[in-house]
Design a protein around this motif. Structure first.
Motif, PDB file in Angstrom:
ATOM      1  N   ALA A 301     -10.080 -15.461  -6.700  1.00 18.58           N
ATOM      2  CA  ALA A 301      -9.398 -15.273  -5.285  1.00 18.58           C
ATOM      3  C   ALA A 301      -8.021 -14.294  -5.239  1.00 18.58           C
ATOM      4  O   ALA A 301      -7.922 -13.982  -4.173  1.00 18.58           O
ATOM      5  CB  ALA A 301      -9.070 -16.697  -4.788  1.00 18.58           C
ATOM      6  N   ALA A 302      -7.384 -14.186  -6.507  1.00 13.48           N
ATOM      7  CA  ALA A 302      -6.422 -13.366  -6.664  1.00 13.48           C
ATOM      8  C   ALA A 302      -6.636 -11.982  -6.425  1.00 13.48           C
ATOM      9  O   ALA A 302      -5.719 -11.164  -6.040  1.00 13.48           O
ATOM     10  CB  ALA A 302      -5.822 -13.526  -7.976  1.00 13.48           C
ATOM     11  N   HIS A 303      -7.697 -11.437  -6.538  1.00 21.95           N
ATOM     12  CA  HIS A 303      -8.007 -10.054  -6.338  1.00 21.95           C
ATOM     13  C   HIS A 303      -9.247  -9.659  -5.631  1.00 21.95           C
ATOM     14  O   HIS A 303      -9.620  -8.467  -5.436  1.00 21.95           O
ATOM     15  CB  HIS A 303      -7.900  -9.288  -7.659  1.00 21.95           C
ATOM     16  N   ASP A 304     -10.126 -10.364  -5.290  1.00 20.04           N
ATOM     17  CA  ASP A 304     -11.366 -10.459  -4.539  1.00 20.04           C
ATOM     18  C   ASP A 304     -11.409 -10.860  -3.074  1.00 20.04           C
ATOM     19  O   ASP A 304     -10.970 -12.032  -2.969  1.00 20.04           O
ATOM     20  CB  ASP A 304     -12.655 -10.751  -5.274  1.00 20.04           C
ATOM     21  N   SER A 305     -11.640 -10.042  -2.217  1.00 21.78           N
ATOM     22  CA  SER A 305     -11.554 -10.430  -0.728  1.00 21.78           C
ATOM     23  C   SER A 305     -12.800 -11.422  -0.612  1.00 21.78           C
ATOM     24  O   SER A 305     -13.897 -11.291  -1.047  1.00 21.78           O
ATOM     25  CB  SER A 305     -11.926  -9.238   0.187  1.00 21.78           C
ATOM     26  N   LEU A 306     -12.561 -12.628   0.177  1.00 25.41           N
ATOM     27  CA  LEU A 306     -13.569 -13.571   0.258  1.00 25.41           C
ATOM     28  C   LEU A 306     -14.671 -13.117   1.418  1.00 25.41           C
ATOM     29  O   LEU A 306     -15.668 -13.343   1.073  1.00 25.41           O
ATOM     30  CB  LEU A 306     -12.687 -14.828   1.031  1.00 25.41           C
ATOM     31  N   ALA A 307     -14.114 -12.329   2.358  1.00 28.40           N
ATOM     32  CA  ALA A 307     -15.282 -11.884   3.087  1.00 28.40           C
ATOM     33  C   ALA A 307     -16.242 -10.837   2.302  1.00 28.40           C
ATOM     34  O   ALA A 307     -17.249 -10.905   2.563  1.00 28.40           O
ATOM     35  CB  ALA A 307     -14.731 -10.791   4.211  1.00 28.40           C
ATOM     36  N   GLU A 308     -15.698  -9.981   1.550  1.00 28.52           N
ATOM     37  CA  GLU A 308     -16.562  -9.056   0.836  1.00 28.52           C
ATOM     38  C   GLU A 308     -17.721 -10.093  -0.344  1.00 28.52           C
ATOM     39  O   GLU A 308     -18.794  -9.824  -0.406  1.00 28.52           O
ATOM     40  CB  GLU A 308     -15.867  -8.376  -0.196  1.00 28.52           C
TER      41      GLU A 308
END
Length: 412
Positions: A301-308
Motif C-alpha cells: 500500500a505504500a507504493h502500489d495503487s489499490l485500483a491498479e
C-alpha cells in the motif's frame, strides 16, 4: 454495468482475448491489523508470532489504513473487517476506530476478546461496528486454554463478551472443532446463551499452517464425524436453542431449508471475488493467506495503487475469469459450485498450489462415499448463465452474488 464496475479484456487459455468481463466491486477489505498475537492458538491458519510486552511485532500504519480506505471507496467499498493477529492489540486502535467513524464506514471485528475492556467495547459500538465474533474453543478454562495456549485467557474472553453485551451488541461465539473439545458443543451453546450472545459458529481446523500439524497429529476430526456432527447441529441441536447456529461445512452438505428457510442462516460463503486482504506490514494479498503464501501477495500500500492492484493483478483476474467453471475434481462436478465458489480458494491453493483444486473436505468426503449424490451433476454440466437455476428451480443464495455465473443448487 454499474458505475462502480470497470471492465478488463482477459486472455483466454489459448492466449486469445476473451470477451470483456466486468470487474466486481471491491465490497470489503480485510485488515489483518497486527502481525503478532497475544495468544498461541494451536490451530491458527495464519501462524502469527506470539507478542508480549517484551517482544513486539509490526502493525499496520494508521496513515496507510486511512489511505487504503479512501482509495477503496470509488472501487465499491461498503465495509471492512478488522482481524489479525489480534486487532484489539493494535497500538493505535483508537485512531483506527476514529478513522472508521470519520469515514462513516461499517465494520466487523474478529477477536479473541481478551483485550476488550468496557471502554473499548463502547468505542467499537460507537464507531459503527455491526458485528463481532469472539473465539471460545471450550466451555471451560482447561479446554479453551489448551487450544489457545495462554493461561487466564478463558475468563478474560468471557469478560470481553460481557463487556460487548453491556455496550449494546450481542457477539457471535466461534468454536473451532477438534478432538479435544468436540464433547463440549452443547455446553458451549448453553454458555453462549447465558452470556447473551446472538449466535454460535462452528469452524473446522483447516490444514493450513499450524492446522497442518494438528491434522498430522490426529488431533482433528475425521470427515465422517464432521459430516455427522453437521447433521446433528443443523437438524437437532439448532431446534433446542434460540441462538442461530452456523456449521462451517460446505454448502453442498447443508439442507436447503438451512440456507433459504425462514430460520435459515444463508450460505456463509466467501465472496472471494469481492474482497481483498491487507496484511499487518501493509501488503495487499488475497486474504490472510499472504502471511504464508508469498505468491498471493499483490503489492504494498505504500507504493502500489489499490485500483491498479484490484483491476489489473493477474491472479485476481484469473480468479474472476475462472470461477466457478474452472474448479476441478468434485468441486467442478458439484451443483452448488456457483454459490460455494470452491469454499476457500486460499486453502485450496495452499494445499495443492492450484487455484482450481477441490476443497479438502469435499475431496475427503467423496473418497469416503459421503458426498451427497443429490448435489452432483448427473451429466457433464452446461455452465451457461442461469442454466442450473432453470434445471433445478433453486434461487440464488440470500446475499450472495456470483460473477454472473449459474446459480448453484439441488433439485427441490
Amino acid at each position: 454495468m454499474s458505475s462502480k464496475e470497470t471492465s478488463l479484456a482477459l486472455p483466454g487459455n489459448d492466449g486469445a482475448e476473451t470477451a470483456r468481463k466486468a470487474v466486481s466491486p471491491l465490497q470489503t477489505v480485510y485488515f489483518y491489523l497486527t502481525e503478532g498475537c497475544n495468544l498461541r492458538c494451536r490451530h491458527c491458519w495464519l501462524e502469527p508470532p506470539h507478542q508480549s510486552g517484551k517482544k513486539q511485532f509490526p502493525s499496520l500504519d494508521s496513515d496507510l489504513f486511512r489511505s487504503i480506505i479512501r482509495q477503496a471507496r470509488p472501487l465499491g467499498l461498503a465495509s471492512v473487517k478488522l482481524t489479525g493477529g489480534e486487532p484489539l492489540m493494535h497500538p493505535r486502535i483508537g485512531e483506527i476506530l476514529s478513522i472508521l467513524r470519520d469515514e462513516k464506514l461499517r465494520f466487523n471485528v474478529e477477536t479473541n476478546g481478551v483485550l476488550c475492556t468496557p471502554e473499548l467495547a463502547h468505542e467499537l459500538v460507537r464507531s459503527g461496528m455491526f458485528h463481532v465474533s469472539v473465539s471460545l474453543d471450550g466451555a471451560d478454562a482447561d479446554t479453551h486454554e489448551w487450544v489457545r495456549g495462554v493461561k487466564g485467557c478463558f475468563e478474560a474472553a468471557l469478560q470481553g463478551v460481557r463487556n460487548l453485551v453491556a455496550a449494546g451488541i450481542r457477539p457471535q461465539v466461534i468454536m473451532t472443532l477438534m478432538r479435544r473439545n468436540v464433547g463440549q458443543i452443547e455446553q458451549l451453546v448453553r454458555l453462549a446463551e447465558s452470556l447473551g450472545c446472538s449466535s454460535v459458529k462452528f469452524n473446522l481446523v483447516q490444514p493450513t499452517a499450524r492446522g497442518v500439524k494438528m491434522h498430522e497429529a490426529g488431533e482433528t476430526l475425521p470427515v465422517r464425524e464432521i459430516v455427522r456432527l453437521g447433521e446433528w447441529v443443523e437438524n437437532e441441536l439448532s431446534t433446542g436453542t434460540k441462538l442461530i447456529l452456523h456449521y462451517s461445512h460446505p454448502v453442498a452438505f447443508r439442507p436447503l431449508g438451512r440456507i433459504y428457510g425462514r430460520e435459515g442462516s444463508g450460505c456463509g460463503v466467501c465472496n472471494v471475488h469481492r474482497i481483498l486482504g491487507v496484511l499487518g506490514n501493509g501488503s495487499y494479498a488475497l486474504c490472510g493467506i499472504g502471511e504464508t503464501v508469498p505468491e498471493l501477495v499483490f503489492g504494498h500500500a505504500a507504493h502500489d495503487s489499490l485500483a491498479e492492484v484490484w483491476n489489473g493483478n493477474p491472479v485476481l483476474r484469473e480468479i474472476r475469469e475462472g470461477l466457478p467453471n474452472r474448479l476441478g475434481g468434485i468441486c467442478g462436478n458439484c451443483l452448488m459450485k456457483g454459490i460455494c465458489l470452491g469454499s476457500c480458494i486460499a486453502q485450496n491453493y495452499y494445499k495443492d498450489r492450484d487455484l482450481w483444486a477441490p476443497y479438502w473436505y469435499c475431496e475427503e468426503a467423496q473418497r469416503e462415499g459421503l458426498f451427497p449424490e443429490s448435489r452432483r451433476h448427473a451429466r457433464p454440466a452446461h455452465n451457461g448463465p442461469g442454466s442450473l437455476r432453470k434445471r433445478t428451480g433453486v434461487r440464488p443464495c440470500p446475499g450472495s452474488e456470483v460473477l454472473g455465473a449459474s446459480q448453484g443448487g439441488t433439485p427441490v
